[in-house]
Design a protein around this motif. Sequence first.
Motif, PDB file in Angstrom:
ATOM      1  N   ASP A  79     -29.910 -59.256 -29.435  1.00 58.24           N
ATOM      2  CA  ASP A  79     -28.514 -59.682 -29.366  1.00 58.24           C
ATOM      3  C   ASP A  79     -27.858 -59.421 -30.726  1.00 58.24           C
ATOM      4  OD1 ASP A  79     -26.095 -61.081 -29.412  1.00 58.24           O
ATOM      5  OD2 ASP A  79     -26.847 -62.682 -28.138  1.00 58.24           O
ATOM      6  N   PRO A  80     -26.794 -58.614 -30.783  1.00 59.53           N
ATOM      7  CA  PRO A  80     -26.172 -58.269 -32.070  1.00 59.53           C
ATOM      8  C   PRO A  80     -25.593 -59.465 -32.816  1.00 59.53           C
ATOM      9  CG  PRO A  80     -24.780 -57.549 -30.240  1.00 59.53           C
ATOM     10  CD  PRO A  80     -26.100 -57.956 -29.651  1.00 59.53           C
ATOM     11  N   HIS A  81     -25.400 -60.580 -32.126  1.00 57.90           N
ATOM     12  CA  HIS A  81     -24.839 -61.774 -32.773  1.00 57.90           C
ATOM     13  C   HIS A  81     -25.924 -62.714 -33.310  1.00 57.90           C
ATOM     14  CE1 HIS A  81     -20.948 -60.558 -31.274  1.00 57.90           C
ATOM     15  NE2 HIS A  81     -21.407 -60.527 -30.028  1.00 57.90           N
ATOM     16  N   THR A  82     -27.179 -62.369 -33.069  1.00 59.23           N
ATOM     17  CA  THR A  82     -28.280 -63.225 -33.520  1.00 59.23           C
ATOM     18  C   THR A  82     -28.433 -63.171 -35.035  1.00 59.23           C
ATOM     19  OG1 THR A  82     -29.530 -63.041 -31.461  1.00 59.23           O
ATOM     20  CG2 THR A  82     -30.787 -63.575 -33.440  1.00 59.23           C
ATOM     21  N   THR A  83     -28.598 -64.326 -35.632  1.00 60.78           N
ATOM     22  CA  THR A  83     -28.913 -64.406 -37.062  1.00 60.78           C
ATOM     23  C   THR A  83     -30.333 -64.946 -37.224  1.00 60.78           C
ATOM     24  OG1 THR A  83     -27.999 -66.646 -37.239  1.00 60.78           O
ATOM     25  CG2 THR A  83     -26.512 -64.803 -37.701  1.00 60.78           C
ATOM     26  N   VAL A  84     -31.110 -64.305 -38.097  1.00 58.61           N
ATOM     27  CA  VAL A  84     -32.511 -64.681 -38.288  1.00 58.61           C
ATOM     28  C   VAL A  84     -32.805 -64.815 -39.776  1.00 58.61           C
ATOM     29  CG1 VAL A  84     -34.913 -64.009 -37.937  1.00 58.61           C
ATOM     30  CG2 VAL A  84     -33.205 -63.439 -36.206  1.00 58.61           C
ATOM     31  N   SER A  85     -33.543 -65.827 -40.124  1.00 62.72           N
ATOM     32  CA  SER A  85     -34.020 -65.976 -41.502  1.00 62.72           C
ATOM     33  C   SER A  85     -35.430 -66.551 -41.473  1.00 62.72           C
ATOM     34  CB  SER A  85     -33.097 -66.885 -42.318  1.00 62.72           C
ATOM     35  OG  SER A  85     -33.048 -68.190 -41.753  1.00 62.72           O
ATOM     36  N   LYS A  99     -29.351 -53.238 -41.642  1.00 62.98           N
ATOM     37  CA  LYS A  99     -27.925 -53.461 -41.912  1.00 62.98           C
ATOM     38  C   LYS A  99     -27.594 -54.955 -41.842  1.00 62.98           C
ATOM     39  CE  LYS A  99     -24.945 -52.896 -38.593  1.00 62.98           C
ATOM     40  NZ  LYS A  99     -24.318 -54.245 -38.516  1.00 62.98           N
ATOM     41  N   ARG A 100     -28.139 -55.633 -40.829  1.00 65.56           N
ATOM     42  CA  ARG A 100     -27.885 -57.080 -40.700  1.00 65.56           C
ATOM     43  C   ARG A 100     -28.329 -57.832 -41.937  1.00 65.56           C
ATOM     44  NH1 ARG A 100     -29.923 -59.000 -34.698  1.00 65.56           N
ATOM     45  NH2 ARG A 100     -28.833 -57.415 -33.466  1.00 65.56           N
ATOM     46  N   GLY A 101     -29.426 -57.371 -42.518  1.00 66.54           N
ATOM     47  CA  GLY A 101     -29.949 -58.044 -43.701  1.00 66.54           C
ATOM     48  C   GLY A 101     -29.304 -57.589 -44.989  1.00 66.54           C
ATOM     49  N   PHE A 154     -39.399 -69.679 -38.416  1.00 65.72           N
ATOM     50  CA  PHE A 154     -38.257 -68.771 -38.422  1.00 65.72           C
ATOM     51  C   PHE A 154     -37.039 -69.536 -37.922  1.00 65.72           C
ATOM     52  CE2 PHE A 154     -41.884 -66.062 -38.297  1.00 65.72           C
ATOM     53  CZ  PHE A 154     -41.510 -64.921 -38.998  1.00 65.72           C
ATOM     54  N   THR A 155     -35.896 -69.267 -38.541  1.00 65.20           N
ATOM     55  CA  THR A 155     -34.650 -69.887 -38.106  1.00 65.20           C
ATOM     56  C   THR A 155     -33.827 -68.836 -37.381  1.00 65.20           C
ATOM     57  OG1 THR A 155     -34.671 -71.381 -40.012  1.00 65.20           O
ATOM     58  CG2 THR A 155     -32.591 -71.139 -38.830  1.00 65.20           C
ATOM     59  N   VAL A 156     -33.606 -69.044 -36.080  1.00 63.56           N
ATOM     60  CA  VAL A 156     -32.857 -68.109 -35.241  1.00 63.56           C
ATOM     61  C   VAL A 156     -31.617 -68.826 -34.738  1.00 63.56           C
ATOM     62  CG1 VAL A 156     -32.922 -66.561 -33.254  1.00 63.56           C
ATOM     63  CG2 VAL A 156     -35.020 -67.022 -34.526  1.00 63.56           C
ATOM     64  N   ASN A 157     -30.444 -68.312 -35.135  1.00 60.85           N
ATOM     65  CA  ASN A 157     -29.163 -68.925 -34.748  1.00 60.85           C
ATOM     66  C   ASN A 157     -29.128 -70.413 -35.081  1.00 60.85           C
ATOM     67  OD1 ASN A 157     -28.257 -66.450 -33.705  1.00 60.85           O
ATOM     68  ND2 ASN A 157     -29.141 -66.867 -31.698  1.00 60.85           N
ATOM     69  N   GLY A 158     -29.679 -70.754 -36.237  1.00 59.62           N
ATOM     70  CA  GLY A 158     -29.639 -72.129 -36.718  1.00 59.62           C
ATOM     71  C   GLY A 158     -30.716 -73.044 -36.177  1.00 59.62           C
ATOM     72  N   VAL A 159     -31.603 -72.506 -35.326  1.00 58.11           N
ATOM     73  CA  VAL A 159     -32.673 -73.325 -34.739  1.00 58.11           C
ATOM     74  C   VAL A 159     -34.012 -72.885 -35.319  1.00 58.11           C
ATOM     75  CG1 VAL A 159     -33.831 -74.018 -32.603  1.00 58.11           C
ATOM     76  CG2 VAL A 159     -31.360 -73.598 -32.608  1.00 58.11           C
ATOM     77  N   ASP A 160     -34.831 -73.844 -35.741  1.00 59.05           N
ATOM     78  CA  ASP A 160     -36.141 -73.538 -36.310  1.00 59.05           C
ATOM     79  C   ASP A 160     -37.186 -73.361 -35.207  1.00 59.05           C
ATOM     80  OD1 ASP A 160     -35.149 -73.680 -38.868  1.00 59.05           O
ATOM     81  OD2 ASP A 160     -35.787 -75.753 -39.204  1.00 59.05           O
ATOM     82  N   TYR A 161     -38.028 -72.340 -35.376  1.00 58.23           N
ATOM     83  CA  TYR A 161     -39.110 -72.071 -34.438  1.00 58.23           C
ATOM     84  C   TYR A 161     -40.400 -71.829 -35.210  1.00 58.23           C
ATOM     85  CZ  TYR A 161     -35.387 -70.958 -31.041  1.00 58.23           C
ATOM     86  OH  TYR A 161     -34.293 -70.989 -30.224  1.00 58.23           O
ATOM     87  N   LYS A 162     -41.491 -72.408 -34.736  1.00 58.53           N
ATOM     88  CA  LYS A 162     -42.805 -72.111 -35.285  1.00 58.53           C
ATOM     89  C   LYS A 162     -43.362 -70.888 -34.554  1.00 58.53           C
ATOM     90  CE  LYS A 162     -43.885 -75.442 -38.272  1.00 58.53           C
ATOM     91  NZ  LYS A 162     -44.239 -75.147 -39.684  1.00 58.53           N
TER      92      LYS A 162
END
Length: 291
Positions: A55-61, A168-170, A31-39
Motif C-alpha cells: 500500500d503506497p500510503h503505508t508507513t513503516v519504521s 524513495k519512501r525512506g 516494527f511500527t506499521v501505520n502507527g501500530v507496533d507489531y512483533k
Amino acid sequence: MSKTAILTDTNSSILQKEADAMGIFLLHMTFTVNGVDYKEEIDIKWNEFYNMLSDPHTTVSTTQPSPCELSEMWEEILKSYDEIVYIPMSSGLSSSCQTAKMLAESDYQGKVFVVDNRRISVTQYQSVVDAKAMADKGIGAADICRRLEEDAALSSIYIMVNKLTYLKRGGRVTAAGALIANVMNLKPVLQIQGAKLDAYSKCRGTKAAKLSMIEAMKKDLETRFKDLADDGKMTLHVSFCDMTVFEVESWKSEIREAFPEYEIHSAPLSLSIGCHIGPGALAIACAKRSE
C-alpha cells in the motif's frame, strides 16, 4: 564448565521453530506499521508484512529493543544458564547493538556478552550457528564473543532491489530518481560490507543484476577471502524478499551452477532490510565460519 545460552534476534532471519530446533533463544523485533507496533512472527508474518507494505500510503519504521525488554529476557534466560552470548544485528546498521553492550557492561558484566561482528540476516545466522557449535563444545561466552568479533570483516552481501519505490519512501532516493529507474527497468545492486548499506552497481533488468551479484561474489571469494575459501572456511547463502517458490529456486539454481563446490543456505532477508528495499529483492552472501 559454564552453561552458555545463545540469543539472537529475528534480524537473523531465524524463525521461532528454527530457534527451538537449534536450541537457541530468539528475540522478536518490533516494527511500527501505520502507527501500530507489531512483533515480528508473533503479531505479523512475512507475507502479511509485505501485503501491508504494498500500500503506497503505508508507513513503516523499525524499533530497537528497549533496555527493559532486553533485561527481562536476559533475566529469564539466566534462571537456567550461567551466561549469555547475545548476537544482534550490526552496530553499523542499528544502535540496538550499542544499547545492548552498554546494558551488559553496566548491569550484567561477566554474565552477558554482546557480539558486534557487523553482520545481519543470513550472515548473522551463520554467527549464531557458529556460536551454538562453540557453546556445545564447552567454549565460554567471553571466548565465543571474542572469536566472532575477530571475524567481523569476513562477510559480504549483495542485494538486487526490484523497485526503488521503497528506498524513495525512506528518503534514500528522490521521487524522480525512483520513477526514472522503474520506467527504465533499472535494478540497483546494493552491498553490505559490515558497517552499512551502500550502492554497488546499476543494471538493466534482473538478468544483468543477477550476473553482477554473482561476479561480485566470485571476485570476493577469489581475492579478499581466497585463503579462507581455499581452506573451506567460507559459507555461501542465498536470500530474498517476498518471492515465489519458483523465483527462489531459480536463483538458487543459478548460484549452485556458479559455485558448485559450496553448500547453500537459503532464508528470506530479515524484515529490517525488507522494509527498506521492498518485495522482489534477491541477495547472495558469504561469511567466514568461526571456529
